[in-house]
Scaffold this active site. Structure first.
Site, PDB file in Angstrom:
ATOM      1  N   GLY A  38       0.848  -1.182   0.000  1.00  0.00           N
ATOM      2  CA  GLY A  38       0.000   0.000   0.000  1.00  0.00           C
ATOM      3  C   GLY A  38       0.884   1.232   0.000  1.00  0.00           C
ATOM      4  CG  ASN A  40       5.130   6.388   1.066  1.00  0.00           C
ATOM      5  OD1 ASN A  40       5.580   6.939   0.080  1.00  0.00           O
ATOM      6  ND2 ASN A  40       5.723   5.351   1.607  1.00  0.00           N
ATOM      7  N   GLY A  41       1.589   6.003   4.026  1.00  0.00           N
ATOM      8  CA  GLY A  41       0.503   6.550   4.840  1.00  0.00           C
ATOM      9  C   GLY A  41      -0.776   5.729   4.812  1.00  0.00           C
ATOM     10  CB  SER A  42      -1.877   2.783   2.903  1.00  0.00           C
ATOM     11  OG  SER A  42      -0.745   1.968   3.032  1.00  0.00           O
ATOM     12  N   GLY A  43      -1.366   2.937   6.294  1.00  0.00           N
ATOM     13  CA  GLY A  43      -1.677   2.336   7.600  1.00  0.00           C
ATOM     14  C   GLY A  43      -0.951   1.039   7.900  1.00  0.00           C
ATOM     15  CE  LYS A  44       3.142   0.094   3.492  1.00  0.00           C
ATOM     16  NZ  LYS A  44       2.681   1.464   3.153  1.00  0.00           N
ATOM     17  CD  GLU A 151       8.299   0.320   4.000  1.00  0.00           C
ATOM     18  OE1 GLU A 151       9.233   0.970   3.528  1.00  0.00           O
ATOM     19  OE2 GLU A 151       7.152   0.753   4.140  1.00  0.00           O
TER      20      GLU A 151
HETATM   21  N1  LIG Z   1       2.159   8.890  15.740  1.00  0.00           N
HETATM   22  C1  LIG Z   1       1.273   9.339  14.860  1.00  0.00           C
HETATM   23  N2  LIG Z   1       0.406  10.338  15.177  1.00  0.00           N
HETATM   24  C2  LIG Z   1      -0.518  10.769  14.292  1.00  0.00           C
HETATM   25  N3  LIG Z   1      -0.688  10.253  13.055  1.00  0.00           N
HETATM   26  C3  LIG Z   1       0.148   9.267  12.687  1.00  0.00           C
HETATM   27  C4  LIG Z   1       1.159   8.741  13.545  1.00  0.00           C
HETATM   28  N4  LIG Z   1       1.811   7.752  12.900  1.00  0.00           N
HETATM   29  C5  LIG Z   1       1.253   7.655  11.689  1.00  0.00           C
HETATM   30  N5  LIG Z   1       0.238   8.556  11.546  1.00  0.00           N
HETATM   31  C6  LIG Z   1      -0.629   8.708  10.367  1.00  0.00           C
HETATM   32  O1  LIG Z   1      -1.318   7.491  10.172  1.00  0.00           O
HETATM   33  C7  LIG Z   1      -1.395   7.183   8.784  1.00  0.00           C
HETATM   34  C8  LIG Z   1      -0.800   5.800   8.536  1.00  0.00           C
HETATM   35  O2  LIG Z   1       0.576   5.834   8.819  1.00  0.00           O
HETATM   36  P1  LIG Z   1       1.488   4.544   8.726  1.00  0.00           P
HETATM   37  O3  LIG Z   1       2.823   4.897   9.271  1.00  0.00           O
HETATM   38  O4  LIG Z   1       0.776   3.403   9.352  1.00  0.00           O
HETATM   39  O5  LIG Z   1       1.557   4.324   7.143  1.00  0.00           O
HETATM   40  P2  LIG Z   1       2.409   3.285   6.281  1.00  0.00           P
HETATM   41  O6  LIG Z   1       1.442   2.589   5.404  1.00  0.00           O
HETATM   42  O7  LIG Z   1       3.267   2.467   7.163  1.00  0.00           O
HETATM   43  O8  LIG Z   1       3.297   4.252   5.371  1.00  0.00           O
HETATM   44  P3  LIG Z   1       4.803   4.072   4.791  1.00  0.00           P
HETATM   45  O9  LIG Z   1       4.703   3.264   3.531  1.00  0.00           O
HETATM   46  O10 LIG Z   1       5.218   5.459   4.512  1.00  0.00           O
HETATM   47  O11 LIG Z   1       5.647   3.435   5.857  1.00  0.00           O
HETATM   48  C9  LIG Z   1      -0.690   8.315   8.059  1.00  0.00           C
HETATM   49  O12 LIG Z   1      -1.657   9.210   7.602  1.00  0.00           O
HETATM   50  C10 LIG Z   1       0.176   8.952   9.121  1.00  0.00           C
HETATM   51  O13 LIG Z   1       0.314  10.317   8.883  1.00  0.00           O
HETATM   52 MG   LIG Z   2       5.349   2.236   7.364  1.00  0.00          MG
END
Ligand SMILES: Nc1ncnc2c1ncn2[C@@H]1O[C@H](COP(=O)(O)OP(=O)(O)OP(=O)(O)O)[C@@H](O)[C@H]1O
Ligand SMILES: [Mg+2]
Length: 266
Positions: A38, A40-44, A151
């Site tokens: 997913g 970046n930022g999708s919630g993984k 990752e």
């Molecule tokens: N500590 C936090 N406080 C507030 N919002 C957060 C926090 N951590 C992540 N988010 C938000 O939650 C959402 C999901 O973030 P997450 O880190 O789970 O994404 P991800 O899929 O792992 O992205 P990536 O591929 O960049 O690692 C994003 O919109 C992010 O901005």
């Molecule tokens: Mg991530």
């Protein structure tokens, strides 16, 4: 087949954020190798942190049937021991194992992760890939049977990446009950798993067998997901030899492409 992880109706919002997960449900079976993808930022990562108990959901339940081990993106974030031996001993101390049995167990795990003789090494003397191997060792030494990788190979060079992937494949082959959840953007890594979960804005927008999803070019393109090197090469080869037998679109890994090409030349 019993579940390793079962998530029911999970809802989660960061204190200062918008709701991320709403009523998310997901079952991961024992012995499965699941790739989570997913944008970046999708919630993984947040989903992984919820599973690990590093975040707490506002609603829903997470059932874990097994021992969790996690490997994060940056190996320096998780190396706390003064030496490799100390690092691996941490997990054992928490389990109150007889100290006399520790060196033997540490030796065995170092062999397993392909780092024999590194027990006295300092973290500064290790490369990123070697630290990731020790992080995997830390998960194995506590007999983790659910490995979650976030990752974990993204900082490694192609050789380091490949050897970690081989290590995972070997471990999975040796232990059919080992559950692997691999969060990755790397298309060639994704195809090592049998099932793919695609997250978008905290929602599961696809949960499909790898072969089905990785051959669904329109879906991959619409959701900005990478195709494998082999898929892209096969497509180019097909375009350049329109009058010859076309490489089928279910050829998605390098090995599959090689064997198809070798067979087609017979
Ligand atoms: N500590 C936090 N406080 C507030 N919002 C957060 C926090 N951590 C992540 N988010 C938000 O939650 C959402 C999901 O973030 P997450 O880190 O789970 O994404 P991800 O899929 O792992 O992205 P990536 O591929 O960049 O690692 C994003 O919109 C992010 O901005
Ligand atoms: Mg991530």
């Amino acid at each position: 087949m019993a579940s390793a992880i079962a998530i029911y109706n999970l809802s989660f919002t960061f204190e200062d954020g918008l709701p991320l997960f709403r009523n998310l449900s997901l079952t991961i079976k024992k012995g499965e190798w699941l790739s989570v993808v997913g944008r970046n930022g999708s919630g993984k990562t947040t989903l992984m942190r919820l599973i690990l108990g590093l975040e707490t959901a506002q609603a829903g339940t997470i059932e874990i049937n097994g021992r969790l081990g996690a490997v994060f993106q940056n190996p320096d974030d998780q190396f706390i021991g003064a030496t490799v031996e100390d690092e691996l001993a941490f997990g054992l101390e928490n389990q109150e194992l007889n100290p006399d049995l520790m060196p033997e167990k540490i030796k065995r795990v170092l062999n397993e992760v392909g780092m024999p003789g590194y027990d006295k090494s300092l973290p500064d003397q290790l490369s990123g890939g070697q630290k990731q191997r020790i992080a995997i060792g830390s998960a194995l030494i506590i007999n983790a049977d659910i490995l979650i990788f976030d990752e974990a190979t993204s900082m490694l060079d192609p050789v380091g990446r490949k050897s970690i992937l081989h290590l995972l494949s070997d471990l999975h082959r040796q232990n059919p009950n080992l559950t692997i959840i691999n969060i990755t953007h790397d298309a060639d890594e994704i195809v090592s798993g049998k099932r793919i979960l695609v997250l978008e804005d905290g929602k599961i927008i696809a949960d499909r067998p790898t072969a089905a999803l990785m051959t669904d070019r329109p879906f991959l393109r619409e959701h900005h997901l990478a195709e494998t090197f082999a898929s892209k090469l096969a497509e180019r080869l097909n375009e350049n030899r329109p009058n010859q037998t076309q490489i089928p679109k279910n050829v998605i890994s390098n090995d599959q492409l090689i064997s198809w090409l070798l067979n087609s030349n017979k």
